[in-house]
Scaffold this active site. Structure first.
Site, PDB file in Angstrom:
ATOM      1  N   GLU A   1      59.726  37.438  38.485  1.00 31.11           N
ATOM      2  CA  GLU A   1      60.537  38.398  37.737  1.00 31.11           C
ATOM      3  C   GLU A   1      62.050  38.241  37.891  1.00 31.11           C
ATOM      4  OE1 GLU A   1      58.962  42.283  38.822  1.00 31.11           O
ATOM      5  OE2 GLU A   1      57.241  41.990  37.517  1.00 31.11           O
TER       6      GLU A   1
ATOM      7  N   GLU B   1      50.961  39.377  36.025  1.00 31.24           N
ATOM      8  CA  GLU B   1      50.798  40.740  36.563  1.00 31.24           C
ATOM      9  C   GLU B   1      50.527  41.710  35.436  1.00 31.24           C
ATOM     10  OE1 GLU B   1      54.043  42.333  38.861  1.00 31.24           O
ATOM     11  OE2 GLU B   1      54.213  40.563  40.127  1.00 31.24           O
TER      12      GLU B   1
HETATM   13  C1  BGC Z   1      56.581  44.060  42.415  1.00 30.62           C
HETATM   14  C2  BGC Z   1      55.866  45.153  43.140  1.00 30.62           C
HETATM   15  C3  BGC Z   1      55.479  46.253  42.180  1.00 30.62           C
HETATM   16  C4  BGC Z   1      54.755  45.698  40.973  1.00 30.62           C
HETATM   17  C5  BGC Z   1      54.511  46.757  39.958  1.00 30.62           C
HETATM   18  C6  BGC Z   1      55.704  43.579  41.312  1.00 30.62           C
HETATM   19  O1  BGC Z   1      56.289  42.474  40.692  1.00 30.62           O
HETATM   20  O2  BGC Z   1      56.856  43.024  43.305  1.00 30.62           O
HETATM   21  O3  BGC Z   1      56.668  45.639  44.164  1.00 30.62           O
HETATM   22  O4  BGC Z   1      54.624  47.148  42.820  1.00 30.62           O
HETATM   23  O5  BGC Z   1      55.482  44.636  40.403  1.00 30.62           O
HETATM   24  O6  BGC Z   1      55.683  47.431  39.670  1.00 30.62           O
END
Ligand code: BGC
Length: 360
Positions: free
Chosen positions: A178, A299
């Site tokens: 990210e 993710e």
């Molecule tokens: C972050 C986490 C977070 C998740 C959802 C991830 O990329 O590293 O800390 O909980 O995204 O927000």
């Protein structure tokens, strides 16, 4: 030569003869776990095949991306990989905050003990037949000031790439989780830094699959700003998906005070809600097709403060919609706040599991 020394020589010769004609012993010692299993390919691999092989997987989040493993809520246990593989999943993404375990000034050496811990986790996952996507997570300094800290990222990848160069093809690299902060206003900084890090990786890992995503927290909307090195065919493009954010991040402590007011937001999968998801995924697919790159959803997930039924409906819909578009995925995340697995009860959370693995 005296009779005694002649006798001595005879003894030495006899000893040599007996030694040379000795048969090898029958007990062949097989190393317990031969490591690495297989050297990496010396030929280019098909990035589309390798991306598809990620299939369905989990982020092993809240563990190695904390300053100390455990402070994020989770310590990775060896048996998790068997649990994951036995349920039919094929990959894990391993978020790692390397910058918290390295010198903060040149030559930015990574702690040997930390490497050992990461090695162990990767090996356990590979032993269970899981693909591992190893990333560089939470590099806050770099996102805040890319020009000042880019040398740090390069030095980290120089070491990581060297360290894992003999690992099998099932270990993939992901350059940076990210990218955001200053990268958002200078997408060209991210493109050139990613290319520089990739060049360092390629010195010793010519064909290792490497994952790169766009700025703005790997947002689909920023894919058009992403420029991947054209000649490199061992790349997989990635994005993250948490829309609608008010639903997936309701009550999330790290999403600001406002997130508390989102509590109670539901997602029932109305036509409008579904169209909003698929329109975004279609945008990503269109970009990937134009670029000739495979796509991987690194993710997605809904925080456990949302109601279970909405989480089930949303997770199921996003996962199936991605699959229909040949997008492999890793759910955020295995056993913490978004967790599909209840580590205390030592059991899967049935609704999340079913959403991720229909029939599971
Ligand atoms: C972050 C986490 C977070 C998740 C959802 C991830 O990329 O590293 O800390 O909980 O995204 O927000």
């Amino acid at each position: 030569m005296t009779a005694a020394s002649r006798y001595l020589w005879l003894l030495v010769l006899l000893g040599l003869f007996i030694h040379c004609s000795e048969k090898p012993t029958e007990t062949i010692v097989v190393p317990e776990e031969k490591w690495p299993f297989r050297p990496p390919s010396t030929q280019p691999l098909d990035a589309f095949v390798m991306s598809a092989a990620i299939g369905r997987g989990f982020n092993l989040g809240n563990a190695l991306e904390a300053a100390v493993e455990g402070e994020g809520g989770m310590v990775i246990q060896d048996h998790y990989f068997k649990i994951i593989a036995d349920a039919g999943f094929t990959s894990i993404r391993l978020p790692v905050t390397w910058s918290a375990h390295s010198m903060t000034v040149p030559p930015f050496y990574i702690e040997a003990a930390f490497f050992e811990r990461v090695d162990h986790v990767i090996q356990e996952a590979l032993k269970n037949g899981l693909i591992v996507i190893l990333n560089d997570h939470h590099f806050d300094e770099l996102n805040a000031d890319p020009q000042a800290y880019k040398g740090w990222l390069i030095a980290l990848w120089e070491q990581i790439a060297r360290h894992y160069k003999d690992y099998p093809d099932e270990l993939y690299f992901e350059i940076l989780n990210e990218p955001h902060g200053e990268f958002n206003t200078h997408p060209e900084w991210w493109n050139s830094l990613a290319a520089e890090a990739l060049a360092v990786i390629r010195n010793l890992n010519p064909y290792r699959m490497t994952v790169i995503g766009p700025i703005n927290w790997n947002s689909i909307n920023s894919l058009p700003t992403l420029e991947l090195p054209k000649e490199d065919q061992s790349l997989i493009a990635t994005f993250h998906f948490y829309d609608p954010f008010q639903f997936t991040h309701q009550g999330a402590e790290w999403a600001g005070e406002e997130a508390q007011s989102w509590l109670g937001t539901k997602w029932s999968g109305t036509l409008d809600q579904r169209n909003a998801v698929t329109a975004q995924l279609d945008k990503a697919v269109k970009w990937a097709e134009e670029q000739g790159r495979p796509l991987y959803l690194g993710e997605f997930g809904a925080y456990s403060k949302a109601d279970d039924n909405s989480r089930y409906v949303w997770t199921d819909f996003v996962a199936r919609s991605a699959e229909k578009r040949h997008i492999s995925w890793t759910y955020w995340e295995f056993g913490a706040g978004f967790g599909a697995y209840d580590r205390e009860a030592r059991a899967w959370r049935p609704l999340i599991l079913r959403a991720l693995m229909p029939g599971g």
